[in-house]
Structure formats: structure tokens, C-alpha cells
Design a protein around this motif. Structure first.
Motif, PDB file in Angstrom:
ATOM      1  N   THR A  17     -40.689 -22.632   3.752  1.00 20.31           N
ATOM      2  CA  THR A  17     -41.838 -23.434   4.174  1.00 20.31           C
ATOM      3  C   THR A  17     -42.065 -23.405   5.687  1.00 20.31           C
ATOM      4  O   THR A  17     -42.711 -24.292   6.243  1.00 20.31           O
ATOM      5  CB  THR A  17     -41.675 -24.904   3.727  1.00 20.31           C
ATOM      6  OG1 THR A  17     -40.487 -25.462   4.347  1.00 20.31           O
ATOM      7  CG2 THR A  17     -41.549 -25.018   2.226  1.00 20.31           C
ATOM      8  N   THR A  21     -45.051 -18.899   6.665  1.00 22.24           N
ATOM      9  CA  THR A  21     -45.458 -18.959   5.266  1.00 22.24           C
ATOM     10  C   THR A  21     -46.669 -19.861   5.129  1.00 22.24           C
ATOM     11  O   THR A  21     -46.973 -20.660   6.015  1.00 22.24           O
ATOM     12  CB  THR A  21     -44.328 -19.521   4.370  1.00 22.24           C
ATOM     13  OG1 THR A  21     -44.226 -20.940   4.583  1.00 22.24           O
ATOM     14  CG2 THR A  21     -42.998 -18.863   4.675  1.00 22.24           C
ATOM     15  N   ASP A  22     -47.361 -19.755   4.009  1.00 23.73           N
ATOM     16  CA  ASP A  22     -48.462 -20.674   3.692  1.00 23.73           C
ATOM     17  C   ASP A  22     -47.969 -21.881   2.904  1.00 23.73           C
ATOM     18  O   ASP A  22     -48.720 -22.839   2.700  1.00 23.73           O
ATOM     19  CB  ASP A  22     -49.541 -19.956   2.870  1.00 23.73           C
ATOM     20  CG  ASP A  22     -50.264 -18.887   3.668  1.00 23.73           C
ATOM     21  OD1 ASP A  22     -50.422 -19.070   4.891  1.00 23.73           O
ATOM     22  OD2 ASP A  22     -50.656 -17.865   3.072  1.00 23.73           O
ATOM     23  N   THR A  23     -46.738 -21.834   2.452  1.00 23.16           N
ATOM     24  CA  THR A  23     -46.201 -22.897   1.604  1.00 23.16           C
ATOM     25  C   THR A  23     -45.814 -24.104   2.446  1.00 23.16           C
ATOM     26  O   THR A  23     -45.078 -23.982   3.421  1.00 23.16           O
ATOM     27  CB  THR A  23     -44.965 -22.398   0.832  1.00 23.16           C
ATOM     28  OG1 THR A  23     -45.316 -21.220   0.098  1.00 23.16           O
ATOM     29  CG2 THR A  23     -44.462 -23.459  -0.133  1.00 23.16           C
ATOM     30  N   GLN A  26     -41.845 -26.903  -1.157  1.00 20.77           N
ATOM     31  CA  GLN A  26     -41.184 -26.066  -2.162  1.00 20.77           C
ATOM     32  C   GLN A  26     -39.934 -26.777  -2.656  1.00 20.77           C
ATOM     33  O   GLN A  26     -39.136 -27.271  -1.855  1.00 20.77           O
ATOM     34  CB  GLN A  26     -40.792 -24.714  -1.575  1.00 20.77           C
ATOM     35  CG  GLN A  26     -40.099 -23.775  -2.551  1.00 20.77           C
ATOM     36  CD  GLN A  26     -41.059 -23.239  -3.604  1.00 20.77           C
ATOM     37  OE1 GLN A  26     -42.086 -22.654  -3.268  1.00 20.77           O
ATOM     38  NE2 GLN A  26     -40.725 -23.434  -4.877  1.00 20.77           N
ATOM     39  N   GLY A  46     -43.929 -25.080  -5.909  1.00 22.04           N
ATOM     40  CA  GLY A  46     -44.428 -24.874  -4.555  1.00 22.04           C
ATOM     41  C   GLY A  46     -45.912 -25.125  -4.459  1.00 22.04           C
ATOM     42  O   GLY A  46     -46.652 -24.908  -5.423  1.00 22.04           O
ATOM     43  N   ASP A  48     -49.219 -24.677  -1.465  1.00 17.19           N
ATOM     44  CA  ASP A  48     -49.628 -24.134  -0.174  1.00 17.19           C
ATOM     45  C   ASP A  48     -50.365 -25.176   0.661  1.00 17.19           C
ATOM     46  O   ASP A  48     -50.874 -26.179   0.131  1.00 17.19           O
ATOM     47  CB  ASP A  48     -50.537 -22.925  -0.362  1.00 17.19           C
ATOM     48  CG  ASP A  48     -49.792 -21.699  -0.849  1.00 17.19           C
ATOM     49  OD1 ASP A  48     -48.553 -21.701  -0.792  1.00 17.19           O
ATOM     50  OD2 ASP A  48     -50.463 -20.740  -1.287  1.00 17.19           O
ATOM     51  N   GLU A  49     -50.430 -24.912   1.950  1.00 12.25           N
ATOM     52  CA  GLU A  49     -51.200 -25.769   2.848  1.00 12.25           C
ATOM     53  C   GLU A  49     -52.648 -25.851   2.364  1.00 12.25           C
ATOM     54  O   GLU A  49     -53.257 -24.838   2.035  1.00 12.25           O
ATOM     55  CB  GLU A  49     -51.170 -25.207   4.267  1.00 12.25           C
ATOM     56  CG  GLU A  49     -49.780 -25.165   4.892  1.00 12.25           C
ATOM     57  CD  GLU A  49     -49.781 -24.472   6.241  1.00 12.25           C
ATOM     58  OE1 GLU A  49     -50.873 -24.090   6.704  1.00 12.25           O
ATOM     59  OE2 GLU A  49     -48.700 -24.312   6.825  1.00 12.25           O
ATOM     60  N   GLU A  51     -53.883 -26.865  -0.354  1.00  7.93           N
ATOM     61  CA  GLU A  51     -54.114 -26.679  -1.789  1.00  7.93           C
ATOM     62  C   GLU A  51     -54.259 -28.029  -2.482  1.00  7.93           C
ATOM     63  O   GLU A  51     -53.672 -29.034  -2.061  1.00  7.93           O
ATOM     64  CB  GLU A  51     -52.940 -25.910  -2.412  1.00  7.93           C
ATOM     65  CG  GLU A  51     -53.118 -25.603  -3.898  1.00  7.93           C
ATOM     66  CD  GLU A  51     -51.920 -24.869  -4.502  1.00  7.93           C
ATOM     67  OE1 GLU A  51     -51.854 -24.791  -5.736  1.00  7.93           O
ATOM     68  OE2 GLU A  51     -51.058 -24.402  -3.731  1.00  7.93           O
ATOM     69  N   ARG A  53     -53.397 -29.396  -6.015  1.00 13.46           N
ATOM     70  CA  ARG A  53     -52.681 -29.073  -7.257  1.00 13.46           C
ATOM     71  C   ARG A  53     -52.583 -30.304  -8.149  1.00 13.46           C
ATOM     72  O   ARG A  53     -52.226 -31.390  -7.693  1.00 13.46           O
ATOM     73  CB  ARG A  53     -51.263 -28.590  -6.929  1.00 13.46           C
ATOM     74  CG  ARG A  53     -50.395 -28.285  -8.151  1.00 13.46           C
ATOM     75  CD  ARG A  53     -50.740 -26.951  -8.753  1.00 13.46           C
ATOM     76  NE  ARG A  53     -50.422 -25.910  -7.783  1.00 13.46           N
ATOM     77  CZ  ARG A  53     -49.225 -25.304  -7.706  1.00 13.46           C
ATOM     78  NH1 ARG A  53     -48.255 -25.618  -8.555  1.00 13.46           N
ATOM     79  NH2 ARG A  53     -49.006 -24.369  -6.789  1.00 13.46           N
ATOM     80  N   ASP A  84     -42.366 -28.165   5.201  1.00 13.55           N
ATOM     81  CA  ASP A  84     -42.750 -27.805   6.563  1.00 13.55           C
ATOM     82  C   ASP A  84     -41.556 -27.349   7.407  1.00 13.55           C
ATOM     83  O   ASP A  84     -41.402 -27.745   8.562  1.00 13.55           O
ATOM     84  CB  ASP A  84     -43.445 -28.997   7.225  1.00 13.55           C
ATOM     85  CG  ASP A  84     -44.269 -28.599   8.442  1.00 13.55           C
ATOM     86  OD1 ASP A  84     -44.625 -27.411   8.550  1.00 13.55           O
ATOM     87  OD2 ASP A  84     -44.540 -29.471   9.288  1.00 13.55           O
ATOM     88  N   ALA A 209     -53.266 -31.108   1.801  1.00 12.35           N
ATOM     89  CA  ALA A 209     -52.824 -30.649   0.485  1.00 12.35           C
ATOM     90  C   ALA A 209     -52.578 -31.860  -0.411  1.00 12.35           C
ATOM     91  O   ALA A 209     -52.185 -32.928   0.062  1.00 12.35           O
ATOM     92  CB  ALA A 209     -51.552 -29.819   0.614  1.00 12.35           C
TER      93      ALA A 209
END
Length: 259
Positions: A17, A21-23, A26, A46, A48-49, A51, A53, A84, A209
Motif C-alpha cells: 500500500t 501502488t494504487d492500493t 490491503q 484490497g 484502490d485509492e 474506489e 467498493r 497507506d 475511497a
């Protein structure tokens, strides 16, 4: 900071993270056991920034337990939570909030005896400059369509207004990730549509997110980028709302339909 230099070691949290990465969040092997019951079973999840969900599943699937693990209300039996660039599984809830994670649970956690304005001031005073405090309060009231109820006692608000107030309180902390537990439970069709519009706007304009636990599949369809299905404490399916909704196995275990 993650690095491409193979001679420099990085932590798993940075690898999963970190800034390269975009995550943003996780989990790895996340498990929670209560005696002989496994409520969350080795979950790798996981997001992403930016996102949005949704997390769905039948009753008893482990959704609320998973959310409580992310928020720090429960300690994991095993596994890791990366956010992060850091491992946060050992941190108390308030430290996760200070790192940019806001939480909203199913039952509104407002201060019922205080006014709407006073409710907003409680989180705002943690971050707002004294010179902009009143301006920030007014802007938040306007953004969340609460200006007409600013001096109302929060207990007198409708359920939908209380839900908006709590989301507004969470947003005053300027999070990068919001965790919501059934934000439209008990709301009317009109109130549900208002919350859907609100979440989409926050997601688009503030690049926040979201992980949203929800039973209302029609609401999920209006907001979700991707959907994760939990069943028996484990991830059962992940994909677009169209793929998940049309999956015969998901229909069987979640929607109660025959294959």
C-alpha cells in the motif's frame, strides 16, 4: 517509500500500500475466531485509492466482523491490515481515524441531545483552524443539506437526516477512506436515493475511497465500482455488480434463488 532498488528492503505494508501502488487498503490472511467459530476466514481484500467498493453477503457471512477488524473494534486472530504504507492491525480505533480512516456504523453515532451544528463542531474542532471554524461549519451544513436543521436537536431529526449528519461528521475529518455499515438501512426510497447521490459526489469530488456494507442490492447497483461477496467468513466472489448479480452461485447463497 517503495523503491525499485533490489538491494533496499521494504516492508510488506509499503509493498502492498505504499506510494508506488494504487492500493490504499490491503488485508492478508485476515482471520477472526471466537472460540471454535471462525467469523472471518483468511481474507485477502484490497481497495484502490478513490474506489467505491460494496461488500455484500447473506446474514452471518462475516461482514460486520470484517468491518470491526478494519476499524479496530476487534483484534484479528491472525493476518495483517495494511493501510497507506503502514501495518495498522495493532492500532486502536482513534489512531486509525487520525491516519485518514473514517467510520460510520449502522446505528447513527450522533450526540442526540446536541444541535446539528454542535454535533459538527465536535469533530471539526480537531482539525479546523480557529479562524475558519465557523466558515467550515456553515459549508458542511450546506453541503449536506442540513442548514435548515442547524439548530435542531439531533434526536429530533428523521432517520435519513441523522444518517446524513453522521456522514457529514465523518467527512469533516477529511478522510481518504470511509467505512460504512448499511448506510441506507431503514431509509425510504427517496432518502436512499439522496444517500446514493451523496456518496457518489463525495467519491468523485473528494477522491475518498469507500467500503460500504449493504444488503440493498439495488442501492449497491447505483454506487459500486466493484463488489465483494462474503460467505462463511471468506471471499466468495469479486467483480462488477453485473457479474456478481448474474452469477448463479451468488444468486443461490445471497439472493436465495435456484441455479
Amino acid at each position: 517509500m517503495a523503491t525499485s532498488d533490489p538491494t533496499v528492503k521494504t516492508t510488506a505494508a509499503v509493498d502492498e500500500t505504499g506510494v508506488e501502488t494504487d492500493t490504499i487498503l490491503q488485508t492478508r490472511g485476515l482471520r477472526k475466531q471466537f472460540g471454535g467459530l471462525t467469523a472471518t476466514d483468511d481474507v485477502d481484500f484490497g481497495i484502490d485509492e478513490g474506489e467505491l467498493r460494496c461488500l455484500i453477503g447473506p446474514n452471518g457471512a462475516g461482514k460486520s466482523t470484517f468491518l470491526k477488524l478494519l476499524t479496530g473494534r476487534l483484534e484479528p486472530t491472525a493476518g495483517s491490515i495494511y493501510y497507506d504504507g503502514d501495518e495498522i492491525g495493532h492500532l486502536p480505533s482513534h489512531e486509525r481515524v487520525s491516519r485518514g480512516i473514517s467510520m460510520k456504523f449502522q446505528v447513527p453515532s450522533i450526540y442526540p441531545d446536541l444541535s446539528v451544528r454542535e454535533n459538527l463542531r465536535i469533530p471539526l474542532q480537531r482539525i479546523a483552524d480557529p479562524d475558519t471554524f465557523e466558515q467550515r461549519t456553515r459549508e458542511t451544513l450546506e453541503r449536506f443539506h442540513l442548514e435548515g436543521t442547524a439548530d435542531e436537536t439531533a434526536a429530533n431529526l428523521s432517520h435519513g437526516q441523522q444518517q446524513r449528519l453522521e456522514i457529514a461528521m465523518a467527512m469533516t475529518l477529511e478522510p481518504t477512506l470511509m467505512l460504512l455499515d448499511e448506510p441506507v438501512a431503514g431509509l425510504s426510497v427517496e432518502e436512499t436515493a439522496e444517500v446514493a447521490d451523496l456518496l457518489r459526489t463525495i467519491n468523485a469530488e473528494d477522491d475518498v475511497a469507500f467500503v460500504v456494507i449493504e444488503h440493498d442490492i439495488d442501492f449497491v447497483e447505483t454506487i459500486a465500482d466493484q463488489v465483494t461477496v462474503l460467505h462463511d467468513g471468506a471471499i466468495f466472489r469479486e467483480g462488477s455488480i453485473e457479474d456478481v448479480r448474474n452469477d448463479p452461485a451468488v444468486k443461490r447463497i445471497y439472493l436465495g434463488e435456484e441455479e
